[in-house]
Design an enzyme around this catalytic site. Structure first.
Site, PDB file in Angstrom:
ATOM      1  N   SER A 185       0.833  -1.212   0.000  1.00  0.00           N
ATOM      2  CA  SER A 185       0.000   0.000   0.000  1.00  0.00           C
ATOM      3  C   SER A 185       0.863   1.256   0.000  1.00  0.00           C
ATOM      4  O   SER A 185       1.802   1.382   0.781  1.00  0.00           O
ATOM      5  CB  SER A 185      -0.921   0.005   1.223  1.00  0.00           C
ATOM      6  OG  SER A 185      -1.804  -1.092   1.198  1.00  0.00           O
ATOM      7  N   GLU A 229      -0.776  -3.492  13.635  1.00  0.00           N
ATOM      8  CA  GLU A 229      -1.355  -3.246  12.317  1.00  0.00           C
ATOM      9  C   GLU A 229      -2.746  -2.633  12.376  1.00  0.00           C
ATOM     10  O   GLU A 229      -3.091  -1.792  11.558  1.00  0.00           O
ATOM     11  CB  GLU A 229      -1.382  -4.543  11.505  1.00  0.00           C
ATOM     12  CG  GLU A 229      -1.723  -4.324  10.050  1.00  0.00           C
ATOM     13  CD  GLU A 229      -1.400  -5.531   9.180  1.00  0.00           C
ATOM     14  OE1 GLU A 229      -1.244  -5.338   7.969  1.00  0.00           O
ATOM     15  OE2 GLU A 229      -1.314  -6.650   9.705  1.00  0.00           O
ATOM     16  N   GLU A 236     -10.818 -15.911   5.322  1.00  0.00           N
ATOM     17  CA  GLU A 236     -10.530 -17.322   5.562  1.00  0.00           C
ATOM     18  C   GLU A 236      -9.469 -17.492   6.649  1.00  0.00           C
ATOM     19  O   GLU A 236      -9.588 -18.348   7.537  1.00  0.00           O
ATOM     20  CB  GLU A 236     -10.063 -17.998   4.266  1.00  0.00           C
ATOM     21  CG  GLU A 236     -11.142 -18.132   3.207  1.00  0.00           C
ATOM     22  CD  GLU A 236     -11.417 -16.842   2.448  1.00  0.00           C
ATOM     23  OE1 GLU A 236     -12.370 -16.800   1.670  1.00  0.00           O
ATOM     24  OE2 GLU A 236     -10.662 -15.858   2.646  1.00  0.00           O
TER      25      GLU A 236
END
Length: 378
Positions: A158, A241, A361
């Protein structure tokens, strides 16, 4: 869990509200480069006002805010519909990692430009074949005198196209166990050996990029935490994070839902029991997310670090935001699919929620194994 603010926390909130009211962020441009410049200017305004890196200790240029005050900061930022600072990765990840593992010289050199947004940071962890399994990365760093020569590829980085520094994890010992042969580097992005290729999303934006690294040079002084200790240093980065973001995201989700209620009331969609039922479900989910975000703060205060339960917050937010934007299309109709329409952007952008910041997931596996103590699938 007592969410009653103390006098000092109330004073902190009121001071921040007053500053935000006097310094509205304005309207964000739609083009990538212009939007990024606008967010960078916004961070500089926050810095000048003493609001950049509020959670950083005062000795590093921050405000020394408590955990609760940090949560208040992100919540109020959301209420003001203000954006996150341009250098969010430096403020939330790079800076705290250097404070824990960096040398005095590294702290003195790198921390001030993070706060002022003079130097933007990105995170070079994921690779094409090592996304969720960080320790499986293949980017190699070989010692050459007092430098390291790095070759490899990173992806989903990013803000790479705007960044000066990259928090890079590379393999420095191919013979060691995969978790032990890693080293954490600060990579100067401004060299010919680093090629950045932006990846355009369905929205037309390029929020992240691929990095192609061909014998890039990193001084030995840019090793963070010692050679071979990259796994532990990277865990510090990952633990930070989502710090504070849960508060920001839950407020923004509430605002989107309130906007959707207004749309439904204006066009009569609230009279449709199917739409009303969907909106009621979204209301419940949004309230649950708000309470989960505050519950997560309680866990950090009690245990000193985020627990695996934080995966539930991100999972619920991703799922709920996608449900909300899809319901918006049902409420608004064809206008929600029109180019330039804000709801069209929200609908398209939400598709990435279940991938970014940890796929749904993987989050389900974390919840199953570390929260519910279910056996691992063999």
């Amino acid at each position: 869990m007592d969410l009653t603010f103390t006098e000092s926390e109330t004073a902190f909130r009121d001071e921040l509200r007053e500053w935000l009211a006097a310094n509205p962020p304005g309207h964000e441009p739609t083009r990538d480069a212009e939007s990024y410049a606008w967010r960078r200017d916004w961070q500089r305004r926050l810095h000048e006002g003493g609001w950049a890196g509020v959670h950083w200790p005062r000795e590093y240029g921050g405000r020394g805010a408590t955990l609760m005050e940090t949560a208040i900061f992100f919540e109020e930022l959301g209420h003001a519909r203000a954006p996150l600072p341009a250098n969010a990765l430096g403020l939330l990840l790079g800076g705290p990692t250097l404070m824990t593992w960096g040398t005095d010289a590294q702290k003195e050199r790198y921390l001030p430009p993070i706060l002022s947004a003079d130097e933007i940071w990105c995170q070079g962890f994921s690779e094409p074949e090592a996304g969720s399994d960080l320790a499986a990365l293949k980017t190699r760093a070989v010692k050459d005198g007092d430098e390291w020569v790095v070759t490899g590829q990173k992806v989903w980085t990013s803000g790479a196209q705007y960044s000066k520094w990259c928090m890079l994890v590379a393999r420095t010992d191919a013979e060691a166990a995969k978790h032990k042969g890693l080293t954490y580097f600060l990579l100067d992005m401004e060299q010919d050996a680093v090629q950045v290729r932006p990846l355009v999303q369905i929205t037309g934006e390029a929020e992240f990029s691929e990095l192609f690294i061909e014998e890039a040079r990193i001084p030995d002084d840019n090793v963070v935490g010692g050679v071979g200790n990259g796994w532990k240093v990277a865990l510090t980065t990952l633990m930070n994070e989502r710090a504070g973001l849960a508060q920001f995201l839950q407020v923004r989700l509430r605002q989107l839902l309130d906007d959707l209620f207004d749309e439904a009331a204006a066009n009569g969609a609230l009279d449709d029991p199917r739409i009303a039922d969907k909106l009621a479900d979204l209301h419940i989910r949004t309230e649950v997310l708000r309470l989960m975000a505050w519950r997560g703060l309680t866990a950090i205060q009690r245990y000193g670090q985020p627990g695996p339960e934080g995966s539930l917050t991100k999972w619920l937010w991703s799922e709920t935001n996608q449900m909300l934007t899809q319901t918006a299309a049902d409420v608004i109709g064809p206008r929600a699919l029109t180019a330039g329409e804000p709801w069209a952007y929200e609908l398209l952008r939400a598709r990435g929620n279940s991938i970014e910041g940890g796929t749904t997931e993987i989050l389900k596996n974390i919840v199953a194994e570390r929260v519910l103590s279910l056996p691992r699938l063999r």
